[in-house]
Structure formats: structure tokens, C-alpha cells
Design an enzyme around this catalytic site. Structure first.
Site, short mmCIF file in Angstrom:
data_model
loop_
_atom_site.label_atom_id
_atom_site.label_comp_id
_atom_site.label_asym_id
_atom_site.label_seq_id
_atom_site.Cartn_x
_atom_site.Cartn_y
_atom_site.Cartn_z
N ARG A 17 38.49 51.20 33.59
CA ARG A 17 37.50 51.28 34.67
C ARG A 17 37.64 50.15 35.68
O ARG A 17 37.54 50.39 36.88
CB ARG A 17 36.07 51.22 34.12
CG ARG A 17 35.50 52.53 33.72
CD ARG A 17 34.53 52.32 32.59
NE ARG A 17 35.27 51.82 31.44
CZ ARG A 17 35.89 52.61 30.56
NH1 ARG A 17 35.76 53.89 30.63
NH2 ARG A 17 36.61 52.10 29.58
N THR A 18 37.80 48.94 35.19
CA THR A 18 37.78 47.81 36.13
C THR A 18 38.94 47.96 37.11
O THR A 18 38.75 47.89 38.33
CB THR A 18 37.83 46.47 35.37
OG1 THR A 18 36.76 46.45 34.42
CG2 THR A 18 37.69 45.30 36.31
N LYS B 102 59.43 37.34 30.99
CA LYS B 102 60.53 36.33 30.95
C LYS B 102 59.99 34.93 30.73
O LYS B 102 60.74 33.98 30.69
CB LYS B 102 61.28 36.35 32.29
CG LYS B 102 61.92 37.66 32.65
CD LYS B 102 62.62 37.51 34.01
CE LYS B 102 63.14 38.83 34.52
NZ LYS B 102 63.52 38.75 35.95
N ARG C 221 42.39 39.59 35.31
CA ARG C 221 41.85 39.67 33.94
C ARG C 221 42.84 38.97 33.03
O ARG C 221 44.04 39.26 33.04
CB ARG C 221 41.67 41.12 33.50
CG ARG C 221 41.32 41.23 32.02
CD ARG C 221 40.92 42.61 31.59
NE ARG C 221 39.62 42.98 32.14
CZ ARG C 221 39.00 44.12 31.87
NH1 ARG C 221 39.56 45.01 31.05
NH2 ARG C 221 37.81 44.39 32.39
N HIS D 57 32.52 38.23 32.84
CA HIS D 57 33.04 39.40 33.55
C HIS D 57 32.01 39.69 34.66
O HIS D 57 31.20 40.61 34.57
CB HIS D 57 33.14 40.57 32.56
CG HIS D 57 33.84 41.79 33.07
ND1 HIS D 57 34.23 41.95 34.38
CD2 HIS D 57 34.22 42.92 32.42
CE1 HIS D 57 34.82 43.14 34.51
NE2 HIS D 57 34.83 43.74 33.34
C1 NCD Z 1 34.63 45.47 29.03
C2 NCD Z 1 35.54 44.28 29.05
O1 NCD Z 1 36.73 44.37 29.35
O2 NCD Z 1 35.00 43.20 28.79
N1 NCD Z 1 35.16 46.57 29.68
C3 NCD Z 1 34.88 46.77 31.01
O3 NCD Z 1 35.37 46.10 31.88
N2 NCD Z 1 34.02 47.74 31.32
C4 NCD Z 1 34.02 45.80 27.74
C5 NCD Z 1 34.88 45.96 26.51
O4 NCD Z 1 36.10 45.85 26.54
O5 NCD Z 1 34.29 46.20 25.45
#
Ligand code: NCD
Length: 311
Positions: free
Chosen positions: A58-59, A87, A108, A136
């Protein structure tokens, strides 16, 4: 109020005031009301660059879709094996390079502090799309926006947060965001997955929090139940994970005991903590939540890329 997001890093929800949060919520309302052609002017000629050192559905896709809806484009790495990370290229060098090719960077990474570090290196603004089990922030923005849209307000609500409160980064960003409002927060988790006290130390005087291990005990009070996945990948010992998996499952029996209008939220992905049998109910908000996520991220990008976007 001048646009507080222009050319600014989004590393932690703690960096933003309540007025800042409300600014992005109102911009999201305006973005949703815009014609696609008007929206398509806000990111024209601009590029979003993303680096995902951890899996994402989703992100990443909502940032891509958001940028496309603003008329912009995106580039990025989400398959580390096909990049020079494989690498041995450092995070610092990878950030320096993506900074040359894009106008805003989404990162991320499994390390706490990774986004703060990246923000110091890059000349373009960074968006933290998940830093270890730390934060997040854009998830919290969309979570708060979802509560506002579904409930019509945030103040005065009783909010339960259920599941992995130790490793779940969305939980911390949400708690920091909720500290701006007058809410009762109930934290429901197994003993071993209780919230990290040192991480909520700063907000302890601003947010009323009660801890529970039994969901049924608080269920009738809750307006919102924010369910989280047990973060298997962050457990130092998988036997510990096996002990707690499946502790809580939200299903029709849960809804029977809850308030009729309770909103069930989840940042997703869900495993077995929400039964698919409740997906069709009015209480299931998690897919609408993912949809608000795209709109909120479009608003945020428009605000970061334009000084006065008329939002
Ligand atoms: C979450 C995350 O990556 O922290 N996912 C997200 O971005 N909706 C939640 C998760 O991984 O459980």
C-alpha cells in the site's frame, strides 16, 4: 497559515503541531474535491523517488498513484537484489544518488533513525515510509484522517489499539498524533508485546492511556479498534512469536459485544487478526482507510512540492 509542509522532511509525527495536522487534513478534503485535470497540475514535471529496503504494498503503490494523480512521475528501487545495494552500496550513497534524480524521496528502511539520517544527507525533502519499529508518520496521518472522516471528530473518542504494540511502528506514530487530541486510549496486547515505555515517555502527560491484556474487558467502550499485525520479522526469537500469534481475532462474535457503530481499522496487511467474514460490514473501515491513504499522500506531496498550492 503558510503551508507548513513546503520543502520539509516528514520524519516523525512529533515534528508537527496540531495545526499542521489539520492543515494536511483540510488539504486532503480539497484534493478529493478537485477535478482530475486541476489535480494533474500540482506535480507536473516533478519526480518522486522511492527506496524500499523492506516489503510494501500500500505505501509504495499509494505514493505512486498519488504522484501520478498530480501529473508527476516516479522512479525507485523496491527490489534490492536488482540494485547496487546488492553489491554493498551504502544507504548514504544510495540517498545521494536518488537525490540527484528526484524532487522528493520516500524511504522505508529497517533501521530506527534511517529517515532522519537520510534527511540530513539529501537536499530534497524525505518522507519516512517506515523506519524500523520507530515510526511511520504518513500512516498515522492517514489513520487520523480516517478517524476524522468516519467519526466526524477525533476529540472525545475512545480508541483501542490492539496487537503488537512493542514492534508496530504505526502504533507509535498514531500515539504521537493522538497526543494532540482529547481521547481515551486503551492499549490491548499480550504482556510480552506491551508498548515500549521509553518511546511514549514524552507524551505521557498529554495522552490518557490504559493497558489491558483482555480485549473483551474494554470492548463495549470503544469507538474505534485499531488492529495491528504481530510483526514476525522483528522478533529476535521466533519461538516467542509462536507463543503470541493469533492472540486476538476480530470476528462477528467481537462485533456482537462491541458498540454498534464501532470502526475497525488496520494499517494492513492483516493475517489472521481480522476475520474476512466481517469485511462486508459497515464496521470494517480498513479498505476505506487504504483509499484515504492515497488521497492524503497526494495532498501531502502537493504541499511539499508547491509553496502555495491553493489547498
Ligand atoms: C505497516 C508497516 O509497514 O509498518 N504497513 C503499512 O504501511 N500499511 C504495517 C505492518 O507491516 O504490519
Amino acid at each position: 497559515m503558510p503551508n507548513p509542509f513546503y520543502d520539509r522532511d516528514i520524519v516523525s509525527i512529533k515534528d508537527f503541531s496540531k495545526a499542521d495536522l489539520e492543515f494536511v487534513f483540510s488539504a486532503t478534503d480539497k484534493i478529493r474535491a478537485m477535478k482530475p485535470s486541476e489535480r494533474g497540475e500540482l506535480g507536473k514535471g516533478r519526480t518522486l523517488g522511492y527506496l524500499f529496503y523492506e516489503p510494501s504494498t500500500r505505501t509504495r503503490m499509494s505514493f505512486e498513484a498519488a504522484m501520478a494523480s498530480l501529473g508527476g512521475s516516479f522512479i525507485g528501487i523496491s527490489e534490492l537484489k536488482s540494485s547496487s545495494v546488492e553489491k554493498g552500496e551504502s544507504l548514504a550513497d544510495t540517498i545521494r544518488i536518488i537525490d540527484l534524480y528526484s524532487d522528493v524521496i520516500v524511504l522505508r528502511h529497517p533501521m530506527d533513525g534511517s529517515s532522519r539520517f537520510a534527511g540530513e544527507l539529501s537536499s530534497n525533502p524525505i518522507i519516512n515510509a517506515g523506519s524500523g519499529s520507530e515510526e511511520h508518520p504518513t500512516q498515522a496521518l492517514l489513520d487520523l484522517y480516517t478517524i476524522l472522516k468516519e467519526k466526524g471528530k477525533i476529540d472525545g473518542l475512545s480508541i483501542g489499539i490492539v496487537g503488537d504494540l512493542k514492534y508496530g511502528r504505526t502504533v507509535y506514530s498514531l500515539l504521537y498524533g493522538l497526543a494532540n487530541y482529547k481521547v481515551d486510549v486503551h492499549l490491548i496486547s499480550p504482556q510480552s508485546l506491551q508498548v515500549r515505555k521509553e518511546s511514549i515517555y514524552e507524551i505521557q502527560n498529554k495522552l490518557k492511556v490504559k493497558e489491558h491484556t483482555d480485549l473483551d474487558e474494554v470492548l463495549p467502550k470503544l469507538d474505534v479498534i485499531y488492529v495491528t499485525r504481530i510483526q514476525r520479522e522483528r522478533f529476535p526469537d521466533l519461538q516467542e512469536y509462536e507463543k503470541v500469534r493469533g492472540t486476538y481475532t476480530i470476528n462477528s462474535a467481537t462485533l456482537e459485544k462491541a458498540r454498534k457503530d464501532v470502526s475497525i481499522m488496520h494499517p494492513l496487511p492483516r493475517l489472521d487478526e481480522i476475520s474476512t467474514s466481517i469485511d462486508g460490514t459497515q464496521n470494517a473501515v480498513y479498505f476505506r482507510q487504504a483509499s484515504y491513504g492515497k488521497e492524503l499522500r497526494a495532498a501531502l506531496l502537493a504541499l511539499m512540492l508547491n509553496e502555495n498550492p491553493a489547498l
